[in-house]
Structure formats: C-alpha cells, structure tokens
Motif scaffolding. Structure first.
Motif, PDB file in Angstrom:
ATOM      1  N   ARG A  39       2.702  -3.010   5.468  1.00 35.03           N
ATOM      2  CA  ARG A  39       3.631  -3.939   5.565  1.00 35.03           C
ATOM      3  C   ARG A  39       3.838  -4.680   7.057  1.00 35.03           C
ATOM      4  NH1 ARG A  39       6.882   0.791   3.185  1.00 35.03           N
ATOM      5  NH2 ARG A  39       6.518   0.660   0.862  1.00 35.03           N
ATOM      6  N   ARG A  51       4.593  -4.564  -5.677  1.00 35.38           N
ATOM      7  CA  ARG A  51       4.227  -4.693  -4.185  1.00 35.38           C
ATOM      8  C   ARG A  51       2.890  -4.288  -3.918  1.00 35.38           C
ATOM      9  NH1 ARG A  51       7.829  -7.862  -2.256  1.00 35.38           N
ATOM     10  NH2 ARG A  51       7.492  -7.311  -0.258  1.00 35.38           N
ATOM     11  N   ALA A 100       3.615  -8.652   7.218  1.00 30.64           N
ATOM     12  CA  ALA A 100       4.614  -9.629   7.657  1.00 30.64           C
ATOM     13  C   ALA A 100       4.163 -10.384   8.618  1.00 30.64           C
ATOM     14  CB  ALA A 100       5.792  -8.706   8.088  1.00 30.64           C
ATOM     15  N   ASP A 128       2.489 -13.484  -2.981  1.00 31.43           N
ATOM     16  CA  ASP A 128       3.330 -14.338  -2.290  1.00 31.43           C
ATOM     17  C   ASP A 128       3.270 -13.823  -0.751  1.00 31.43           C
ATOM     18  OD1 ASP A 128       5.089 -12.313  -2.390  1.00 31.43           O
ATOM     19  OD2 ASP A 128       6.488 -13.493  -3.848  1.00 31.43           O
ATOM     20  N   ARG A 129       4.014 -14.415   0.054  1.00 32.35           N
ATOM     21  CA  ARG A 129       4.274 -14.040   1.363  1.00 32.35           C
ATOM     22  C   ARG A 129       5.152 -12.848   1.408  1.00 32.35           C
ATOM     23  NH1 ARG A 129       5.832 -18.914   4.549  1.00 32.35           N
ATOM     24  NH2 ARG A 129       6.497 -17.482   6.221  1.00 32.35           N
ATOM     25  N   SER A 130       5.746 -12.337   0.498  1.00 33.48           N
ATOM     26  CA  SER A 130       6.681 -11.235   0.540  1.00 33.48           C
ATOM     27  C   SER A 130       5.941 -10.040   0.210  1.00 33.48           C
ATOM     28  CB  SER A 130       7.833 -11.235  -0.287  1.00 33.48           C
ATOM     29  OG  SER A 130       7.576 -11.288  -1.714  1.00 33.48           O
ATOM     30  N   ALA A 138       2.141 -13.269   6.868  1.00 36.42           N
ATOM     31  CA  ALA A 138       2.888 -14.058   6.106  1.00 36.42           C
ATOM     32  C   ALA A 138       4.030 -14.915   6.884  1.00 36.42           C
ATOM     33  CB  ALA A 138       3.685 -13.235   5.078  1.00 36.42           C
ATOM     34  N   SER A 139       4.299 -14.667   8.021  1.00 33.62           N
ATOM     35  CA  SER A 139       5.264 -15.166   8.816  1.00 33.62           C
ATOM     36  C   SER A 139       4.631 -16.499   9.539  1.00 33.62           C
ATOM     37  CB  SER A 139       5.853 -14.278   9.842  1.00 33.62           C
ATOM     38  OG  SER A 139       5.006 -14.015  10.650  1.00 33.62           O
TER      39      SER A 139
END
Length: 173
Positions: free
Chosen positions: A55, A41, A59, A14-16, A62-63
């Motif tokens: 990471r 993760r 991020a 997922d996006r996290s 994902a954002s």
C-alpha cells in the motif's frame, strides 16, 4: 474485452489500488468468479504481512512522487487466493495515463509449476552429485583392494609358513 487464450492474469487498477478490470484468467488464478475482482483492492491478492508495504509503495507511485524506474517493472513475490492459499507469482507492472488518469496494468504469471519443476531439478542435481561421489569412493576402494590382493599374491609366490598362507586366504576372501 476477453483475453481467453491468455493464461496470465491481467489486472487494471486505478490510483487508489481498486481493480477496475480483471481478465477471466486473473479471476480464475486468484479463485474468484468472473467479474468478482472488480472493485476489490489489489492488496487483497497478497498475504496480509505484505499488504502494508504494498500500500505504501503503491501510494508513492499513484501520487506521482515516485515514478516507476522503467516502463514496466517485474517483481517475484507470493500471492494469495480467495481461499487464503499462497502461490508464487511474477508480476509485471506498468503505469500509464488514460485520459489524464494514472492507471496501473499488472500481468501476473503463476510460477507454481515452474517452482515445482525447479525443485525436482535441484533434487536431481543433488542425486547426481551423490552418485558421482559414491562412484569415486567405490573406485578408490577398489584400487585399494587391488593393491592388497596384489601384495597377497606376491607373498603367496614366496616361501611363507603355512599359518601365514592361511592368513592370506582370509585376507583374500
């Protein structure tokens, strides 16, 4: 769904960055039991030194601030198994929207066998180059010896003192 015939790892996150699904081949490749990767993760599958870079990049993707430049991006990098050992991989990552939620799909191919074969090939190329060089040196040396022997034979056919003739014998031995 199972992908039993596929040897590459397939990971969905997922996006996290949490793994929502991993193929059995993926679990096996990274040293986990089937289903054990779910919830982990994605960054846990890479060396600690690379995790902060991953990471940050993840991020951004994902954002939605940074979109993948192509529908599928490939990266060659080092992965980490559950036991802490490292191995080379190529990762193809695609980003898509599933029911309005950004999802990432990664296909990971273990390059260990390829890298070993590549190293053997490079070693064989080096040995071939050394063989050619050695052959060239031997050939040139042989040519010099033929010239020396030829001159000795010419000197022998002329009238030379006996002490010089014994020297020619020494040269030709």
């Amino acid at each position: 769904a199972t992908l039993g015939c596929l040897q590459d790892a397939v990971l969905v996150s997922d996006r996290s960055g949490a793994i929502t699904w991993a193929s059995d081949a993926g679990c096996s490749m990274f040293g986990y039991a089937p289903g054990e990767l779910s919830g982990q993760r994605i960054s846990a599958l890479m060396p600690e030194a690379l995790r902060h870079v991953f990471r940050a990049r993840f991020a951004e993707h994902a954002s939605g601030r940074e979109v993948l430049p192509e529908p599928c991006v490939q990266h060659e990098l080092v992965a980490q198994r559950k036991d802490g050992s490292y191995f080379p991989v190529v990762v193809s990552v695609a980003s898509c929207l599933v029911r309005g939620v950004r999802t990432f799909v990664a296909v990971v191919r273990d390059l260990s066998a390829f890298k070993q074969l590549e190293a053997k090939f490079l070693q064989a190329q080096k040995m071939e180059a050394i063989g050619r060089l050695t052959g060239g040196v031997v050939h040139d040396f042989n040519n010099l010896l033929m010239v020396i022997n030829g001159h000795c034979e010419l000197l022998r056919s002329s009238d030379i003192p006996a002490e010089l003739a014994s020297g020619l014998d020494t040269i030709q031995e």
